[in-house]
Motif scaffolding. Structure first.
Motif, mmCIF file in Angstrom:
data_model
loop_
_atom_site.group_PDB
_atom_site.id
_atom_site.type_symbol
_atom_site.label_atom_id
_atom_site.label_comp_id
_atom_site.label_asym_id
_atom_site.label_seq_id
_atom_site.Cartn_x
_atom_site.Cartn_y
_atom_site.Cartn_z
ATOM 1 N N LYS A 1 13.596 -40.696 -19.109
ATOM 2 C CA LYS A 1 12.911 -40.922 -17.833
ATOM 3 C C LYS A 1 13.911 -41.290 -16.735
ATOM 4 O O LYS A 1 13.788 -40.836 -15.591
ATOM 5 C CB LYS A 1 11.862 -42.032 -17.978
ATOM 6 C CG LYS A 1 10.674 -41.666 -18.857
ATOM 7 C CD LYS A 1 9.682 -42.800 -18.916
ATOM 8 C CE LYS A 1 8.422 -42.415 -19.696
ATOM 9 N NZ LYS A 1 8.719 -42.159 -21.124
ATOM 10 N N ARG B 1 14.997 -39.225 -13.315
ATOM 11 C CA ARG B 1 14.960 -39.840 -11.991
ATOM 12 C C ARG B 1 16.252 -39.542 -11.219
ATOM 13 O O ARG B 1 16.211 -39.201 -10.034
ATOM 14 C CB ARG B 1 14.747 -41.358 -12.126
ATOM 15 C CG ARG B 1 14.832 -42.155 -10.818
ATOM 16 C CD ARG B 1 13.783 -41.730 -9.773
ATOM 17 N NE ARG B 1 12.431 -41.745 -10.301
ATOM 18 C CZ ARG B 1 11.643 -42.815 -10.375
ATOM 19 N NH1 ARG B 1 12.086 -43.982 -9.910
ATOM 20 N NH2 ARG B 1 10.418 -42.720 -10.851
ATOM 21 N N LEU C 1 10.462 -47.495 -13.105
ATOM 22 C CA LEU C 1 10.536 -46.878 -14.426
ATOM 23 C C LEU C 1 10.380 -47.910 -15.540
ATOM 24 O O LEU C 1 10.867 -49.034 -15.428
ATOM 25 C CB LEU C 1 11.887 -46.179 -14.598
ATOM 26 C CG LEU C 1 12.138 -44.985 -13.680
ATOM 27 C CD1 LEU C 1 13.630 -44.655 -13.654
ATOM 28 C CD2 LEU C 1 11.337 -43.780 -14.147
#
Length: 203
Positions: A71, A75, A117
């Protein structure tokens, strides 16, 4: 807004007032085996996992680690491809520790317009050239700010997300204008990222 910080058990040696959430380590979830990048592996990276970060002192090439933090790697890909990091300052630079950037406001409190996140902590080592995500007190507060370690920082392991490592250009990182330890590394008239893109975006 809360300042995004790096925390340390060795704060005394850095003469900085760091703080560390007591629950951070207990929330880590580490894969069983993690290996650092080596030159042979780096040469085989997908171009979308290679970040070209141009500084006033030269180019820094970073290999992202989606195997450790998918993740967070996504990003960085998204924001770099948008040009989000262009002209963003290295607002907090502590000699012997790290150089932090990724806040367009330069205050240490800014971020992108994307949601924060969830932590992707691992047992990967923080060493010279490791790239990690900065965060606020909550383990799940990383957004756009990241840092590059000047030296080994084992006190960060399992408490901050490793997102990549420098493949080449550490000599440029070493030249980034430093801040004062007495001022928690805040830099006056800081160096800025000239341009940051993925290798897949073209040079």
């Amino acid at each position: 807004m809360r300042r995004l910080i790096l925390a340390a058990g060795i704060a005394a040696s850095l003469a900085c007032a760091f703080s560390l959430p007591a629950t951070a380590r207990s929330q880590s979830s580490a894969p069983a085996v993690e290996q650092p990048l080596v030159v042979a592996q780096a040469a085989q990276l997908d171009p979308k996992d290679v970040v070209l970060l141009d500084t006033p002192h030269g180019r820094v090439t970073i290999g992202l680690r989606p195997d450790l933090a998918p993740k967070h790697a996504e990003r960085i890909r998204t924001l770099a491809s948008r040009g989000f990091y262009d002209n963003v300052p290295f607002h907090r630079v502590i000699p012997g520790f790290m150089a932090q950037t990724g806040d367009p406001t330069g205050t240490g409190t800014g971020s992108s317009d994307l949601p924060n996140l969830p932590a992707e902590f691992s047992s990967a080592p923080f060493k010279r050239g490791t790239v990690g995500m900065a965060r606020a007190g909550s383990p799940n507060s990383a957004n756009s700010q990241f840092f590059i370690c000047f030296d080994d920082a084992p006190f960060l392991e399992g408490q901050y997300t490793v997102i990549g490592e420098v493949i080449s250009g550490m000599e440029a990182v070493d030249k980034i204008k430093a801040g004062s330890q007495a001022n928690n590394g805040t830099v006056s008239n800081p160096d800025k990222i000239v341009r940051m893109r993925l290798a897949s975006d073209g040079k």
